[in-house]
Design a protein around this motif. Structure first.
Motif, PDB file in Angstrom:
ATOM      1  N   ASN A 125       0.839  -1.190   0.000  1.00  0.00           N
ATOM      2  CA  ASN A 125       0.000   0.000   0.000  1.00  0.00           C
ATOM      3  C   ASN A 125       0.879   1.246   0.000  1.00  0.00           C
ATOM      4  N   ASP A 126       0.621   2.150  -0.950  1.00  0.00           N
ATOM      5  CA  ASP A 126       1.432   3.362  -1.082  1.00  0.00           C
ATOM      6  C   ASP A 126       0.778   4.562  -0.409  1.00  0.00           C
ATOM      7  N   SER A 127      -0.522   4.738  -0.615  1.00  0.00           N
ATOM      8  CA  SER A 127      -1.221   5.875  -0.025  1.00  0.00           C
ATOM      9  C   SER A 127      -2.714   5.610   0.014  1.00  0.00           C
ATOM     10  N   ASP A 183      -5.793  11.883   5.463  1.00  0.00           N
ATOM     11  CA  ASP A 183      -4.812  11.602   4.417  1.00  0.00           C
ATOM     12  C   ASP A 183      -3.672  10.743   4.957  1.00  0.00           C
ATOM     13  N   GLN A 184      -3.373   9.667   4.230  1.00  0.00           N
ATOM     14  CA  GLN A 184      -2.248   8.792   4.545  1.00  0.00           C
ATOM     15  C   GLN A 184      -1.326   8.711   3.331  1.00  0.00           C
ATOM     16  N   GLN A 230       7.816  17.025   6.759  1.00  0.00           N
ATOM     17  CA  GLN A 230       7.263  16.135   7.769  1.00  0.00           C
ATOM     18  C   GLN A 230       6.377  15.041   7.178  1.00  0.00           C
ATOM     19  N   GLY A 231       6.184  15.069   5.866  1.00  0.00           N
ATOM     20  CA  GLY A 231       5.364  14.040   5.256  1.00  0.00           C
ATOM     21  C   GLY A 231       3.880  14.334   5.385  1.00  0.00           C
ATOM     22  N   ASP A 232       3.075  13.481   4.776  1.00  0.00           N
ATOM     23  CA  ASP A 232       1.639  13.729   4.751  1.00  0.00           C
ATOM     24  C   ASP A 232       0.858  12.496   5.198  1.00  0.00           C
ATOM     25  N   THR A 233       1.388  11.769   6.188  1.00  0.00           N
ATOM     26  CA  THR A 233       0.655  10.651   6.759  1.00  0.00           C
ATOM     27  C   THR A 233       0.069  11.050   8.104  1.00  0.00           C
ATOM     28  N   ASN A 234      -1.020  10.404   8.467  1.00  0.00           N
ATOM     29  CA  ASN A 234      -1.711  10.665   9.747  1.00  0.00           C
ATOM     30  C   ASN A 234      -2.150  12.119   9.872  1.00  0.00           C
ATOM     31  N   ASN A 255      -6.686  25.734   1.964  1.00  0.00           N
ATOM     32  CA  ASN A 255      -6.356  24.323   2.151  1.00  0.00           C
ATOM     33  C   ASN A 255      -5.487  24.196   3.403  1.00  0.00           C
ATOM     34  N   VAL A 256      -6.012  23.534   4.437  1.00  0.00           N
ATOM     35  CA  VAL A 256      -5.338  23.470   5.736  1.00  0.00           C
ATOM     36  C   VAL A 256      -5.091  22.017   6.115  1.00  0.00           C
ATOM     37  N   ARG A 257      -3.956  21.782   6.781  1.00  0.00           N
ATOM     38  CA  ARG A 257      -3.607  20.438   7.234  1.00  0.00           C
ATOM     39  C   ARG A 257      -3.065  20.498   8.655  1.00  0.00           C
ATOM     40  N   TYR A 258      -3.460  19.503   9.459  1.00  0.00           N
ATOM     41  CA  TYR A 258      -2.944  19.414  10.830  1.00  0.00           C
ATOM     42  C   TYR A 258      -2.456  18.002  11.088  1.00  0.00           C
ATOM     43  N   ASN A 259      -1.233  17.913  11.604  1.00  0.00           N
ATOM     44  CA  ASN A 259      -0.654  16.628  11.980  1.00  0.00           C
ATOM     45  C   ASN A 259      -0.350  16.670  13.476  1.00  0.00           C
ATOM     46  N   PRO A 260      -1.108  15.973  14.297  1.00  0.00           N
ATOM     47  CA  PRO A 260      -0.906  16.056  15.751  1.00  0.00           C
ATOM     48  C   PRO A 260       0.316  15.313  16.258  1.00  0.00           C
ATOM     49  N   THR A 261       0.909  14.431  15.429  1.00  0.00           N
ATOM     50  CA  THR A 261       2.056  13.628  15.892  1.00  0.00           C
ATOM     51  C   THR A 261       3.181  13.680  14.879  1.00  0.00           C
TER      52      THR A 261
END
Length: 275
Positions: free
Chosen positions: A28-30, A46-47, A82-86, A100-106
């Motif tokens: 699995n890639d994404s 998004d993963q 930081q990448g775009d997973t989780n 367009n907003v993105r939040y990564n808690p970890t």
């Protein structure tokens, strides 16, 4: 291989899910799950797709297929460190301006931190956004800006920051674009990238397009060393015939990974089929 599914809820909201499998190991890639709420905007989980925040502006110049640094650049465009997973994403449009907003808690953890258990040396969270808009009064002209910041809980860890801006113009079959980006990191001996990207694409006809693009990444060197620029150039072509798309990329890079005189070349031929 892409697997896509979609549907509609009783209140009119629509949802979609996409999973991409890449490589001969069939791993699995994404994956991405989105919920379209109409005028309220779209929320997504998004993963690895890179649909939200500053990742949506990576190499935001026109190309017929892939970017100039595809398969050859190690530093690449420098964005989305930081990448775009989780990540959780949201996008909408207000008065002609796309948000367009993105939040990564970890973000930036050595290992995952779960409830009741600590696995990393430093927690971090990332907030990233991108704005896009057409320029009023000038047909075909659009601009975009983006910013990302990762804050670490460890007092001695500096925040990572990324900023980018691009301008694109399309007139008939011709599209041109230019982008400037800067990445600043607290990592020793790798604390900055200054990125310049530009490209031109031409639609030969309704089936065929060609492009030429350049991606320059100046790698900051500390300790008095001279900065080195990784320069990638790419010639791309794409031809679509019904459900089949044939794409070709000829890319080369000099100063790979910030090492002077280190070069790399790549030729890629791709056939995509839709069923």
């Amino acid at each position: 291989i892409n697997f896509t599914g979609s549907g509609e809820m009783d209140n009119g909201f629509t949802y979609s899910v996409n999973t991409n499998i890449a490589g001969n190991d069939m791993a699995n890639d994404s994956t991405i799950l989105t919920l379209d709420m109409g005028a309220l905007g779209t929320i997504g989980f998004d993963q690895g797709v890179g649909a939200y925040g500053i990742a949506s502006l990576e190499n935001n110049v026109p190309t017929a297929y892939e970017e100039a640094d595809h398969n050859v650049g190690t530093v690449q465009d420098g964005l989305n460190a930081q990448g775009d997973t989780n990540v959780i994403g949201y996008k909408n449009s207000f008065a002609g301006v796309g948000i367009n907003v993105r939040y990564n808690p970890t973000a930036g953890n050595t290992t995952k931190n779960l409830a009741g258990a600590t696995g990393g040396t430093s927690d971090a969270s990332e907030l990233s956004w991108a704005l896009t808009s057409a320029v009023p009064g000038v047909d075909g002209l659009s601009v975009a800006v983006g910013h990302a910041k990762t804050d670490y809980s460890l007092a001695t860890a500096k925040a990572d920051e990324e900023i980018t801006a691009s301008i694109n113009y399309a007139a008939g079959p011709v599209s041109v674009g230019y982008q400037q980006s800067e990445v600043q990191s607290g990592t020793s001996e790798a604390n900055g990238h200054n990125v310049t990207a530009y490209g031109i694409a031409f639609n030969v006809n309704e089936n065929m397009s060609i492009s030429y693009s350049v991606n320059e990444v100046e790698v900051d060197k500390t300790g008095g060393s001279t900065n080195v620029t990784e320069e990638s150039t790419g010639i791309q072509a794409a031809y679509t015939m019904g459900a089949a798309s044939l794409r070709v990329a000829f890319n080369e890079a000099d100063g790979v990974n910030g090492v002077a005189a280190d070069t790399k070349e790549s030729t890629e031929i791709s056939l995509a089929l839709a069923f």
